[in-house]
Design an enzyme around this catalytic site. Structure first.
Site, PDB file in Angstrom:
ATOM      1  N   ASP B 142      36.694  -9.169 -12.977  1.00 54.13           N
ATOM      2  CA  ASP B 142      38.006  -8.743 -13.547  1.00 54.13           C
ATOM      3  C   ASP B 142      39.472  -9.229 -12.460  1.00 54.13           C
ATOM      4  O   ASP B 142      39.414  -7.732 -11.715  1.00 54.13           O
ATOM      5  CB  ASP B 142      38.372  -7.007 -14.162  1.00 54.13           C
ATOM      6  CG  ASP B 142      37.412  -7.027 -14.918  1.00 54.13           C
ATOM      7  OD1 ASP B 142      36.044  -7.795 -15.230  1.00 54.13           O
ATOM      8  OD2 ASP B 142      36.983  -6.053 -15.777  1.00 54.13           O
ATOM      9  N   LYS B 206      42.598 -10.078 -20.286  1.00 53.26           N
ATOM     10  CA  LYS B 206      42.712  -8.527 -19.913  1.00 53.26           C
ATOM     11  C   LYS B 206      43.890  -7.809 -20.288  1.00 53.26           C
ATOM     12  O   LYS B 206      45.085  -8.505 -19.309  1.00 53.26           O
ATOM     13  CB  LYS B 206      41.326  -8.512 -19.075  1.00 53.26           C
ATOM     14  CG  LYS B 206      41.833  -6.555 -18.966  1.00 53.26           C
ATOM     15  CD  LYS B 206      40.722  -6.498 -17.812  1.00 53.26           C
ATOM     16  CE  LYS B 206      40.249  -4.735 -17.793  1.00 53.26           C
ATOM     17  NZ  LYS B 206      39.527  -4.365 -16.096  1.00 53.26           N
ATOM     18  N   LYS B 242      40.154  -8.628 -23.934  1.00 51.99           N
ATOM     19  CA  LYS B 242      39.572  -7.628 -23.253  1.00 51.99           C
ATOM     20  C   LYS B 242      41.003  -6.615 -23.005  1.00 51.99           C
ATOM     21  O   LYS B 242      41.566  -6.457 -22.407  1.00 51.99           O
ATOM     22  CB  LYS B 242      38.242  -7.551 -22.384  1.00 51.99           C
ATOM     23  CG  LYS B 242      38.566  -5.752 -21.492  1.00 51.99           C
ATOM     24  CD  LYS B 242      37.667  -5.870 -20.240  1.00 51.99           C
ATOM     25  CE  LYS B 242      37.544  -4.820 -19.822  1.00 51.99           C
ATOM     26  NZ  LYS B 242      36.473  -4.397 -18.872  1.00 51.99           N
TER      27      LYS B 242
END
Lengths: 490, 306, 294
Positions: B142, B206, B242
């Site tokens: 991430d 995300k 996400k």
């Protein structure tokens, strides 16, 4: 560029929304509804009743009184009497308080009204709950406040009430249209005889019960139910000073002709064939929402529906693809289900009319796209439909279909699209989608239409004047401008 | 689907514009969907299975990470047949611990990287950070984008950083790119940053780090979903989504699923393509599942925190 | 030495900024109360009306999009030019049965009325427009726009004032028009066309026909490219005829019965009667709005 993304096997997931029916157990619906005349429910002089049908099930939900000349006579007499003896002489600030009270009562009973509106008319409960009923209450609330402030709306003019208003409303927004008509009329000091559309009388009659509860003086609001013949009795009645009509352009013209020989005032809110114009620089995904909301809101039974989509040729393919994907997600079916986006067509008649246009489009060889949704087995339903490659001269691009049928045309330049958009006898509304401010103002000023939505569509508000140019009628409803329809001046 | 096909990189200064009021209107429509009965149970289980259970704190310890990993595998053993979460998400220093704790369970280990959360470090540091996490066995990375560079208009710099990290991830790890939308600005910027990340090779985009006040919201997520949808229409390649931070109730989580289903379709309704970055959501979902199972409103005392 | 032969005026009609004879070649000869002929006046045909509407429609785009300031100056210019030709109009009015005093009054009121409406050109919009406080995140405003082509049946009693009083508010509001002049007192209308023609008014904005109402009213009411009608007489039968004829394209019909020498007609509502209300909506981005405290 070499895109070597990791390939992932996707699972085959299916997730459907379970039925989420709105309960109708709390509503109170009588088996039989009479006219509302002089503050009381009165049996029709003909003794006849007709059926109120739920268009989603084709089942009868109540009997409704069939009006006649005698009933209209009585209603007009009651309205005249109430006008002379009570309503026109009451202090305006007191009139206001009755209207505020009605607004509040509608809010209190909003859920019951919403359920009945959807049962009787076929519109999704989400719309009657979130749009029709709250807006109807808001309309009463807005005009209530005007009652004692009219002098400020028309400087140097001494506005006066007109007398008895005859009001004829359509079936697409039954309670909301009743509010649009009754609230300003009463605020301006008039009394009314209102006729709801024959397929959607029930919420108007529930409104009559509510008006009784509000203690509004008898005869200020009278409601007589029935078909077009009853409407004609209102239009032709000598005791009526003002006609307010919302409905088809054909009937509007007939009314105009009928009253030509009289001094009756008239406002007409008629048909439309609005252009919804999308430029390549538009916020595309929001434009698609606007197109969908523009044509499938209330099954397309909307006079200001964006029934003609003009999309700039450079983005046509992607736009149509995304539009189709969006239409696939619309939930069509039971109006009482909270998740339904598109409900039932209002009546068998209208269903046949719309079906006729769809068949015509197919016969003309146009490309047709329909949602792959399945329709309920009974009731009047039509799949959201799009015709592409429609010519300006096709009936589908010219005539008001009043159903969930979109006609798509393409354009290249600004001037071309303005010319095409204005190339219609109607002029009720239009939509423009572009990110460029100067282009918006160019279009909004050159489109000949009474309401122009820029980067939005099908928005309504009691403070916002609504009404058409050309054959879409005259007069405005809503806002300060909506007052003059119910006033006369020295 | 031809993965080798050449994709033209668009001019990011011309990313599609977004009308915020329109986005909010659409967002509110998802929130009026009424999800009941068996649909709700199915949705709640899906939500559990999409959670990236997260701890990203300076005070994280081996003990804390182990506890969280145990919870990831045993959400609520009183309720038979529950899925596990999708992944646990930790700092690079904790990857090896987490990896060991979830071994053999199918639960993935995600590591934040590239000088999370600010991204304010030399690029070489970001590379080392990422390599370390990968060496420790991370299944997912991430990363954060350089918001400062983004606001300076250096879109190519932002793009190149992502592309380079993607290259490092290779076949070992899937790359999630955090836009930190709360710092990015308007929805127009969210859209542009999404496009940059997607074209640079993100497997997921995300919303947030969870480290600033403004976290995921339905309008922001919707804007990003539209970017994913456009890319899919153009290339046939799926990109995951996400939202992270701020999603703590089942009801809200279900509305996210409604949105994903209606914008991207059911193909995205698995943890391969959709994740929730959340720490407290799981327990609220468990409360709801128990309510559905027993018909009785539940107390938090009956669901373990960790 | 013989007396000089005076040059008589040929009265023609006014279409698209030029002065053609009626295409029909017909004329009529109205007389004053003493039986004296007012001249051979064009008996305009339905085709003349049609041509005038074409000219008015063509002029509409330009006229309605001119700045209000420019329209204002052109109306004021009309007053200037009329002032300079006062004597001609007084003479014509006297020939048409006015006393010298009445004639003088009618002309001066007409001049002042032009000045009055010239002043409204860039102001009525602010009176009749509104910003509407809708209950959603949208900027919503209603502005007024000219209806389009307006057919005017001028007042029959006042040869000059009966035309000017209605023309002025209608063109001040950005409409173009076709005017049917007073049937029995047509002289001032054509002379006034000459005033218009030297006032920087673009051709086609005002078109003036002479002729018989009995021949033209139906055509005026039913023409599908006429957006509105102004009827300035008190004849119930004629008004009904117009209202019935107007149904097909839902023309807006307004009728008036003002006493033209008084100032009661001088109000902006007359301008507003030939306007359409257009309401425009646009979203307002709401980022940060809740926190703003300026």
């Amino acid at each position: 560029m070499d895109m070597s993304k990791k390939k992932i096997e996707t699972k085959n997931i299916s997730w459907e929304y379970a039925a989420a029916p709105e309960s109708s157990s709390h509503i109170q619906l009588k088996e039989k509804y009479d006219h509302f005349i002089n503050g009381k429910f009165e049996k029709p002089s003909s003794g006849k009743y007709f059926d109120a049908i739920n268009p989603a099930t084709e089942k009868k939900i109540a009997s409704v009184a069939e009006g006649s000349k005698k009933d209209i006579d009585k209603a007009v007499k009651a309205a005249r009497n109430a006008y002379d003896s009570v309503w026109s002489v009451m202090p305006a600030s007191e009139r206001a308080k009755y209207l505020f009270r009605i607004a509040r009562l509608i809010q209190e009973k909003a859920r019951e009204f919403a359920v009945i509106e959807s049962l009787d008319g076929g519109k999704p409960i989400r719309e009657s709950r979130d749009i029709d009923i709250p807006l109807a209450a808001a309309h009463f609330f807005y005009y209530a406040g005007w009652a004692d402030k009219l002098d400020y709306a028309f400087p140097n003019r001494k506005p006066k009430s007109i007398g008895v208003a005859g009001q004829i409303i359509p079936w697409n927004f039954p309670l909301l249209m009743a509010a649009w008509k009754i609230a300003p009329a009463l605020a301006c000091g008039n009394t009314v005889v209102l006729k709801p559309a024959e397929t959607t009388s029930l919420t108007a009659l529930k409104l009559a019960e509510l008006i009784q509860e509000s203690g509004l003086p008898e005869g200020v609001v009278n409601i007589v139910t029935g078909d077009g013949k009853v409407g004609a009795e209102i239009v032709g009645h000598e005791g009526i000073d003002k006609i307010a009509f919302t409905g088809s352009t054909d009937v509007g013209k007939l009314i105009q002709k009928t009253i030509a020989q009289t001094e009756k005032k008239v406002t007409l809110e008629l048909g439309g064939k609005a252009a919804n114009i999308v430029f390549e620089d538009a916020p595309i995904d929001q434009a698609i929402e606007g197109i969908v909301n523009g044509i499938y809101f209330n099954q397309g039974h909307v006079c200001c529906a964006g029934s003609r989509l003009f999309v700039q040729e450079s983005i046509k393919d992607i736009f149509i693809k995304k539009l189709q994907d969006r239409i696939e997600t619309l939930i069509v079916g039971d109006p009482m289900d909270k998740n339904t986006d598109v409900g039932a067509i209002n009546s068998k008649n209208q269903w046949e009319t719309i079906q006729g246009y769809i068949e015509l489009g197919v016969k003309e060889g146009l490309d047709i796209f329909q949602s792959s949704c399945s329709l309920p087995k009974s009731g009047y339903f039509i799949k959201p439909t799009v015709f592409t490659g429609v010519a300006q001269s096709s009936k589908l691009a010219k005539e008001e279909i009043f159903g969930p049928v979109l006609a798509v045309q393409t354009f290249r330049t600004v001037d071309e699209v303005i010319e095409k958009a204005n190339n219609t006898p109607y002029g009720l509304s239009a939509g423009v989608w572009t990110d460029k401010g100067s282009k918006i103002f160019n279009l909004t000023s050159r489109l000949r239409a009474g309401v122009v939505w820029a980067n939005t569509y099908n928005k309504f508000d009691p403070t916002s004047p609504f009404g058409g140019y050309k054959e879409s009628g005259f007069g405005r409803e809503g806002g300060l401008h909506g007052l003059s329809a119910y006033l006369k001046f020295d | 689907m031809n993965l080798k096909k050449t994709i033209t990189i668009p001019d990011f200064t011309k990313s599609p514009s977004v009308d915020q009021v329109g986005i909010i209107e659409r967002s509110s429509r998802f929130q009026t969907r009424s999800i009941k009965n068996e649909s709700k149970i199915q949705a709640l289980k899906m939500v559990l299975n999409m959670i990236d259970l997260t701890t990203l704190e300076g005070k994280d310890t081996v003990g804390k990470v182990n506890q969280m990993c145990y919870k990831a595998l045993h959400l609520h053993d009183d309720y038979p047949g529950l899925p596990t979460v999708a992944a646990v998400c930790v700092y690079p220093s904790m990857v090896a611990i987490a990896k060991e704790a979830v071994k053999g369970s199918g639960v993935k280990v995600a590591s934040v990287s590239t000088a999370f959360p600010s991204g304010q470090a030399p690029f070489s540091t970001k590379i080392d950070d990422t390599k370390y996490a990968l060496d420790q066995g991370a299944d997912e990375i991430d990363m954060v984008i350089s918001r400062g560079k983004y606001h300076q208009g250096e879109y190519n710099f932002v793009f190149d950083e992502i592309a380079k990290i993607k290259e490092l991830c290779g076949a070992q790890a899937r790359l999630k790119v955090i836009l930190e939308t709360g710092e990015i600005g308007t929805l127009d910027d969210v859209r542009r940053a999404s496009d940059i990340a997607i074209y640079a090779g993100a497997d997921f985009i995300k919303t947030s780090t969870g480290k600033i006040g403004s976290a995921a919201s339905i309008p922001v997520t919707l804007t990003m979903l539209y970017a994913i949808k456009d890319y899919f229409i153009k290339t046939g390649i799926m990109v995951g989504m996400k939202p992270a931070g701020g999603i703590s109730t089942s009801k809200l989580a279900i509305h996210y699923l409604v949105m994903v289903k209606e914008i991207l379709g059911e193909a995205w309704l698995s943890n391969e393509w959709f994740r929730f970055g959340a720490s407290s959501l799981a327990n609220d979902v468990l409360l709801q599942l128990e309510k559905q199972r027993t018909g009785v409103y539940q107390s938090k005392d009956y669901i373990s925190i960790d | 030495m013989s007396e000089r032969i005076s040059v008589l005026k040929t009265y023609k009609i006014y279409i698209g900024g030029s002065f053609p004879r009626t295409e029909s070649g017909r004329f009529y000869t109205p007389t004053n109360s003493k039986g004296k002929s007012l001249g051979n006046i064009c008996l305009s045909s339905r085709k003349d009306f049609r041509n005038a509407v074409v000219a008015a429609r063509k002029a509409f785009g330009d006229w309605s999009e001119r700045t209000a300031y420019n329209r204002s100056q052109i109306l004021y210019r009309m007053a200037e030019v009329l002032e300079g030709r006062k004597e001609q109009f007084i003479a014509e009015l006297i020939l048409q049965d006015s006393s010298a005093k009445q004639a003088e009054k009618e002309v001066t009121v007409a001049i002042d009325r032009l000045v009055y409406f010239a002043g409204w050109c860039d102001k009525y919009q602010q009176i009749f427009s509104s910003v509407n406080p809708v209950a959603s995140s949208h900027f919503n405003f209603s502005a007024i726009e000219p209806s389009g082509v307006v057919a005017i049946v001028a007042n029959q009693t006042y040869s000059l004032l009966g035309l000017v009083s209605y023309m002025a508010p209608i063109i001040a509001g950005g409409n173009t028009c076709v005017i049917l002049a007073s049937e029995n007192k047509p002289l001032c209308s054509i002379s006034f066309a000459e005033v218009l023609n030297s006032s920087d008014l673009p051709g086609g904005v005002v078109n003036i026909l002479t002729g018989k109402r009995s021949e033209l009213l139906n055509q005026m009411a039913s023409h599908m490219d006429v957006n509105a009608m102004c009827y300035a007489n008190h004849n119930w039968e004629e008004l009904i005829q117009l209202k019935e004829g107007a149904v097909e394209n839902l023309k807006r019909i307004k009728s008036y019965n003002y006493e033209l020498l008084s100032s009661e007609i001088e109000n902006p509502y007359l301008i507003n009667d030939f306007q359409e209300v257009k309401t425009t909506w646009h979203p307002i981005e709401v980022i940060g709005a809740a926190k703003a405290s300026y």
